[in-house]
Motif scaffolding. Structure first.
Motif, short mmCIF file in Angstrom:
data_model
loop_
_atom_site.label_atom_id
_atom_site.label_comp_id
_atom_site.label_asym_id
_atom_site.label_seq_id
_atom_site.Cartn_x
_atom_site.Cartn_y
_atom_site.Cartn_z
N LEU A 274 0.85 -1.19 0.00
CA LEU A 274 0.00 0.00 0.00
C LEU A 274 0.89 1.24 0.00
CD1 LEU A 274 -3.15 0.38 0.13
CD2 LEU A 274 -2.75 1.15 2.47
N ASP A 275 0.48 2.24 -0.74
CA ASP A 275 1.27 3.46 -0.88
C ASP A 275 1.12 4.33 0.37
OD1 ASP A 275 2.75 5.57 -1.78
OD2 ASP A 275 1.43 6.13 -3.42
N ILE A 276 2.20 4.41 1.14
CA ILE A 276 2.24 5.22 2.35
C ILE A 276 3.49 6.09 2.27
CG2 ILE A 276 2.46 5.21 4.87
CD1 ILE A 276 1.00 2.45 4.77
N GLY A 277 3.37 7.34 2.62
CA GLY A 277 4.49 8.26 2.51
C GLY A 277 4.87 8.88 3.85
N LEU A 278 6.05 9.47 3.88
CA LEU A 278 6.53 10.20 5.05
C LEU A 278 6.58 11.67 4.68
CD1 LEU A 278 7.72 9.93 7.97
CD2 LEU A 278 9.96 10.02 6.86
N ASP A 279 5.83 12.51 5.40
CA ASP A 279 5.75 13.93 5.10
C ASP A 279 6.31 14.75 6.27
OD1 ASP A 279 4.45 13.29 2.70
OD2 ASP A 279 2.49 13.31 3.69
N ALA A 280 7.33 15.54 6.02
CA ALA A 280 7.87 16.42 7.06
C ALA A 280 6.86 17.52 7.36
CB ALA A 280 9.20 17.01 6.61
N ILE A 281 6.77 17.90 8.64
CA ILE A 281 5.85 18.95 9.05
C ILE A 281 6.58 19.99 9.91
CG2 ILE A 281 3.79 17.52 8.90
CD1 ILE A 281 3.92 17.08 11.89
#
Length: 281
Positions: A274-281
């Motif tokens: 499954l497409d899961i991403g890491l997003d900096a915040i």
């Protein structure tokens, strides 16, 4: 609610994956580009809808690299989510976090993919009474995690290994000289808690197996007509498992024959990550 796997089971798998990724010199990119002591915050976010499995791998991967990190899990294994959902939030040493990123995403995406595919099969047979089960066609070293993901998707676990149930397959039958003889030998050897299942490839073998009283009979690559006939003949005397030729297009018709369990190797050997991403915040 799906019980969480214990950390003592997950942690060695996560650490082995980290060792593989870090190699002989560690994360040379993070050391070159990221100032020592820098911190970062980021979220693991779903790019597509699915079913959550393996969120504990994220926590353990991050903490293995930065024991002082803060990891907040927003959902639990077994929860369904939509695209854009935040699955976990992390605040950690930037070098350490970026070194753990790929291991965490690989495991999480793989396990969510299995749980999501399992959920699709479970939905396809809803209302029939049939249950969806996995097989031993798992990724070497990941069986416990992948079978946990099947549970998260609403499926059943078949046996975990060669030691927890007797499953007589066609090659066992060939060496023993027949289905009946194989089941008799298995019954004589089995303890009172050990179940005996036998695979049959036609109605003639079904009759031979029934005479010996196994706990489960696997109907291998039966036509729909023969599946219905097998269900009628057995009349609930033993558990019937259908296997072979199962996909999302065929599983509903198989379930409607009245079998108890449908085992699907594709849940683990063919599930897309499954497409899961890491997003900096």
């Amino acid at each position: 609610m799906i019980p969480s796997l214990p950390d003592t089971l997950i942690e060695p798998i996560v650490r082995a994956a980290l060792v593989e990724d870090l190699g002989r010199a560690g994360d040379v990119t993070a050391r070159a580009c990221i100032p020592e002591g820098a911190r970062m915050r980021a979220v693991f976010a779903a790019r597509k809808p699915g079913v959550l499995a393996g969120i504990g791998c994220v926590r353990l991967a991050v903490l293995a690299m930065d024991p002082q990190a803060s990891v907040t899990l927003r959902l639990r294994d077994g929860d369904r989510f939509e695209a854009g959902a935040v699955l976990a939030e992390v605040e950690a040493d930037a070098r350490a976090f970026l070194s753990a990123e790929r291991t965490a995403l690989n495991l999480l995406g793989r396990l969510c993919g299995i749980a999501t595919l399992t959920g699709a099969y479970v939905a396809a047979v809803e209302g029939t009474g049939a249950r969806i089960a996995d097989t031993r066609k798992t990724t070497p070293g990941l069986r416990a995690l992948e079978k946990h993901a099947v549970l998260c998707g609403g499926g059943l676990n078949h046996r975990f290994g060669l030691d927890d149930a007797i499953l007589i397959k066609d090659n066992h039958v060939a060496v023993c000289g027949g289905v009946g003889e194989a089941v008799r030998r298995a019954r004589a050897a089995a303890g009172h808690l050990m179940k005996v299942e036998v695979e049959v490839d036609g109605l003639e073998q079904l009759a031979e197996a029934l005479a010996e009283g196994p706990d489960v009979i696997m109907l291998d690559n039966f036509s729909l007509t023969d599946l219905r006939e097998a269900v009628a003949r057995v009349a609930g005397a033993v558990t019937l498992e259908a296997s072979g030729g199962v996909n999302l297009e065929t599983v509903r018709a198989i379930a409607e024959t009245g079998v108890n369990v449908i085992s699907v190797g594709a849940l683990t050997h063919s599930a897309p990550s499954l497409d899961i991403g890491l997003d900096a915040i």
